[in-house]
Design an enzyme around this catalytic site. Structure first.
Site, PDB file in Angstrom:
ATOM      1  N   SER A 148       0.846  -1.184   0.000  1.00 28.46           N
ATOM      2  CA  SER A 148       0.000   0.000   0.000  1.00 28.46           C
ATOM      3  C   SER A 148       0.879   1.231   0.000  1.00 28.46           C
ATOM      4  CB  SER A 148      -0.888  -0.004   1.255  1.00 28.46           C
ATOM      5  OG  SER A 148      -1.528   1.237   1.432  1.00 28.46           O
ATOM      6  N   TYR A 180      -3.026  -0.325  10.359  1.00 27.66           N
ATOM      7  CA  TYR A 180      -2.852  -0.779   8.976  1.00 27.66           C
ATOM      8  C   TYR A 180      -1.511  -0.299   8.423  1.00 27.66           C
ATOM      9  CZ  TYR A 180      -3.858  -1.251   3.952  1.00 27.66           C
ATOM     10  OH  TYR A 180      -3.817  -1.574   2.625  1.00 27.66           O
TER      11      TYR A 180
END
Length: 217
Positions: free
Chosen positions: A122, A135
């Protein structure tokens, strides 16, 4: 093998790789996973990344594996002060520890094929995103694991893919947390990310793509 193949990006990855690969779709048993498998003539592998004790036995029959795509992941929107220890534990369990456990279990099969391990990371694995504390931390750690794997296993190709925001259900949840209206056209499509990932996998054998950074225009 593609993990998390029942979701939006996982389905797009399956579509992008089905013309050139025999697909193993790993994940918790579900109708969505079965539907993707039926569409592409794939085999499903019942793997729960949060339950690492059962992974070795499930993948034991695989003696050679060309590509492992780590796509499964969870996200609990929340800033540091809003987060809980249980959320951090759950995030790390799936996004990091589960990916490590599956990689270790499949390492002999990957070595036998001079294989390729792809981590769908990501942008949060490069720059921590506000409202995604646990996250972001898990993705930074996953990037480090990918770098270590590349260093320690020179016979393998290891690629980290760092897309920006993708139009998926996970994105809808994050946008709702931010209190904004969801417009999928503002984000990368799953098909675009899957195409770029497939391009990295199809790189000729004398090339090794270490990292891909992809952002919405």
């Amino acid at each position: 093998m593609i993990t998390g193949a029942g979701g939006g990006l996982g389905r797009a990855l399956a579509a992008a790789l089905a013309p050139t690969h025999t697909l193993f779709l790993a994940g918790r048993p579900s109708q969505r996973l079965d539907a993707v498998a039926a569409q592409y003539g794939a085999t499903t592998w019942p793997i729960d990344l949060a339950d690492t004790d059962g992974i070795d036995a499930v993948v034991e029959p695989i003696v050679e594996l060309d590509v492992l795509v780590h796509n499964a992941g969870v996200a609990y929107p929340g800033r540091v002060a809003e987060s809980t220890v249980d959320q951090w534990r759950a995030t790390m369990s799936v996004n990091l520890v589960g990916a490590v456990a599956l990689t270790l279990a499949l390492l002999p099969a990957l070595r036998a094929a001079d294989g390729h391990v792809v981590f769908i990371n990501s942008g949060s694995g490069i720059n921590a995103s506000p409202g995604l504390a646990s996250y972001s931390a898990s993705k930074f750690a996953l990037r480090s694991f990918a770098d270590s794997l590349r260093n320690d296993e020179p016979g393998l190709r290891v690629t980290s893919v760092h897309p920006g925001r993708i139009a998926t259900e996970m994105q809808e949840d994050l946008v709702a947390y931010e209190g904004r209206g969801y417009d999928p056209t503002r984000f990368l499509s799953p098909e675009t990310v899957a195409r770029v990932t497939a391009d990295a996998i199809h790189t000729p054998r004398d090339g090794h793509v270490h990292e891909v950074i992809l952002r919405p225009r």
